[in-house]
Design a protein around this motif. Sequence first.
Motif, PDB file in Angstrom:
ATOM      1  N   PHE A 116       0.829  -1.204   0.000  1.00  0.00           N
ATOM      2  CA  PHE A 116       0.000   0.000   0.000  1.00  0.00           C
ATOM      3  C   PHE A 116       0.868   1.260   0.000  1.00  0.00           C
ATOM      4  O   PHE A 116       0.626   2.200  -0.775  1.00  0.00           O
ATOM      5  N   LEU A 117       1.894   1.305   0.854  1.00  0.00           N
ATOM      6  CA  LEU A 117       2.757   2.481   0.914  1.00  0.00           C
ATOM      7  C   LEU A 117       3.503   2.685  -0.400  1.00  0.00           C
ATOM      8  O   LEU A 117       3.629   3.819  -0.890  1.00  0.00           O
ATOM      9  N   GLU A 118       3.992   1.604  -0.979  1.00  0.00           N
ATOM     10  CA  GLU A 118       4.721   1.737  -2.238  1.00  0.00           C
ATOM     11  C   GLU A 118       3.787   2.210  -3.355  1.00  0.00           C
ATOM     12  O   GLU A 118       4.190   2.985  -4.227  1.00  0.00           O
ATOM     13  N   LYS A 119       2.534   1.744  -3.332  1.00  0.00           N
ATOM     14  CA  LYS A 119       1.552   2.219  -4.313  1.00  0.00           C
ATOM     15  C   LYS A 119       1.321   3.715  -4.166  1.00  0.00           C
ATOM     16  O   LYS A 119       1.221   4.450  -5.173  1.00  0.00           O
ATOM     17  N   MET A 120       1.243   4.201  -2.926  1.00  0.00           N
ATOM     18  CA  MET A 120       0.999   5.623  -2.710  1.00  0.00           C
ATOM     19  C   MET A 120       2.190   6.475  -3.155  1.00  0.00           C
ATOM     20  O   MET A 120       2.024   7.544  -3.752  1.00  0.00           O
ATOM     21  N   PHE A 121       3.405   6.009  -2.878  1.00  0.00           N
ATOM     22  CA  PHE A 121       4.582   6.753  -3.341  1.00  0.00           C
ATOM     23  C   PHE A 121       4.650   6.767  -4.868  1.00  0.00           C
ATOM     24  O   PHE A 121       5.020   7.778  -5.478  1.00  0.00           O
ATOM     25  N   LEU A 122       4.301   5.643  -5.501  1.00  0.00           N
ATOM     26  CA  LEU A 122       4.297   5.582  -6.960  1.00  0.00           C
ATOM     27  C   LEU A 122       3.294   6.578  -7.533  1.00  0.00           C
ATOM     28  O   LEU A 122       3.584   7.294  -8.501  1.00  0.00           O
ATOM     29  N   ALA A 123       2.100   6.652  -6.928  1.00  0.00           N
ATOM     30  CA  ALA A 123       1.102   7.627  -7.370  1.00  0.00           C
ATOM     31  C   ALA A 123       1.602   9.047  -7.139  1.00  0.00           C
ATOM     32  O   ALA A 123       1.308   9.962  -7.921  1.00  0.00           O
ATOM     33  N   GLY A 124       2.375   9.236  -6.053  1.00  0.00           N
ATOM     34  CA  GLY A 124       2.919  10.554  -5.756  1.00  0.00           C
ATOM     35  C   GLY A 124       3.966  11.019  -6.744  1.00  0.00           C
ATOM     36  O   GLY A 124       4.242  12.217  -6.848  1.00  0.00           O
ATOM     37  N   GLU A 125       4.579  10.090  -7.459  1.00  0.00           N
ATOM     38  CA  GLU A 125       5.486  10.467  -8.548  1.00  0.00           C
ATOM     39  C   GLU A 125       4.685  11.046  -9.719  1.00  0.00           C
ATOM     40  O   GLU A 125       5.125  11.972 -10.399  1.00  0.00           O
ATOM     41  N   LYS A 126       3.498  10.497  -9.927  1.00  0.00           N
ATOM     42  CA  LYS A 126       2.690  10.850 -11.099  1.00  0.00           C
ATOM     43  C   LYS A 126       1.854  12.098 -10.881  1.00  0.00           C
ATOM     44  O   LYS A 126       1.714  12.935 -11.770  1.00  0.00           O
ATOM     45  N   TYR A 127       1.257  12.209  -9.671  1.00  0.00           N
ATOM     46  CA  TYR A 127       0.338  13.310  -9.389  1.00  0.00           C
ATOM     47  C   TYR A 127       0.929  14.246  -8.337  1.00  0.00           C
ATOM     48  O   TYR A 127       1.606  13.799  -7.412  1.00  0.00           O
ATOM     49  N   PRO A 128       0.644  15.547  -8.426  1.00  0.00           N
ATOM     50  CA  PRO A 128       1.164  16.485  -7.427  1.00  0.00           C
ATOM     51  C   PRO A 128       0.507  16.348  -6.060  1.00  0.00           C
ATOM     52  O   PRO A 128       1.068  16.784  -5.056  1.00  0.00           O
ATOM     53  N   ALA A 129      -0.698  15.745  -6.028  1.00  0.00           N
ATOM     54  CA  ALA A 129      -1.415  15.588  -4.754  1.00  0.00           C
ATOM     55  C   ALA A 129      -2.328  14.376  -4.869  1.00  0.00           C
ATOM     56  O   ALA A 129      -3.224  14.352  -5.718  1.00  0.00           O
ATOM     57  N   VAL A 130      -2.120  13.365  -4.033  1.00  0.00           N
ATOM     58  CA  VAL A 130      -2.927  12.150  -4.101  1.00  0.00           C
ATOM     59  C   VAL A 130      -3.181  11.627  -2.688  1.00  0.00           C
ATOM     60  O   VAL A 130      -2.284  11.660  -1.835  1.00  0.00           O
TER      61      VAL A 130
END
Length: 233
Positions: A116-130
């Motif tokens: 879950f944490l790695e998924k959130m960091f990956l999304a944080g690379e793509k989006y400025p706010a997630v």
Amino acid sequence: MTRKKYAVIVAGGSGTRMGSVIPKQFIEVDGKPILRHTIEHFQSLSFKVEIVVVLPDEHKEYWKNYCRESGFLSRYSIPSGGITRFHSVKNALQHVPDGAVVAVHDGVRPCVTTDFLEKMFLAGEKYPAVIPVVKPVESVREILPSCAGLHTCSVDRDKFFLVQTPQVFHSEVLKRAYDQPFNSRFTDDASVVESIGIEIYTEEGIRRNIKVTTPDDILLMKAFMQTASDRGL
């Protein structure tokens, strides 16, 4: 280019609703304080995460003594907490550079998973706010004040999400958002960022990502930990 990863772990709570004589983040579960369980999840990721733990000044010596006595001597910054969560995060961001991905997480959400944490960091690379969200599973009612007293009405729960942490941002966006005066409408980091016109993206959260607040939550935490142990996670 991959951004450097930071985690701001906010641990400024008390033990009031827990009925504890010590702040809830220091209550031991399975031989470790809740805060340590939370920190260790970020330390276990497949990539390096710089950690910033926000503690009130009056709790710092307690935590430092625990770390020395237990051998939990990982290196991380410990800025002082502020009068509100807004001010605590603002203080923490002094330790985070521009050009990074920063995840802001509650110190008493220790039931997150590595995936879950790695998924959130990956999304944080793509989006400025997630942010992670889950759909409510119970019926929801809205409180409506009236001259006759307090009334409620049912609402469509499909129109609502429950918000979790970590909330993940490009650090320059989050720092710009926090470079403004406190407003009582700020309920979390996403609301601060949204106030400067940044769109908030969502990722599916996980049900086990509870915020430990009451004694019942301790029982849930133990159950989740046992389940993870049984699965060899």
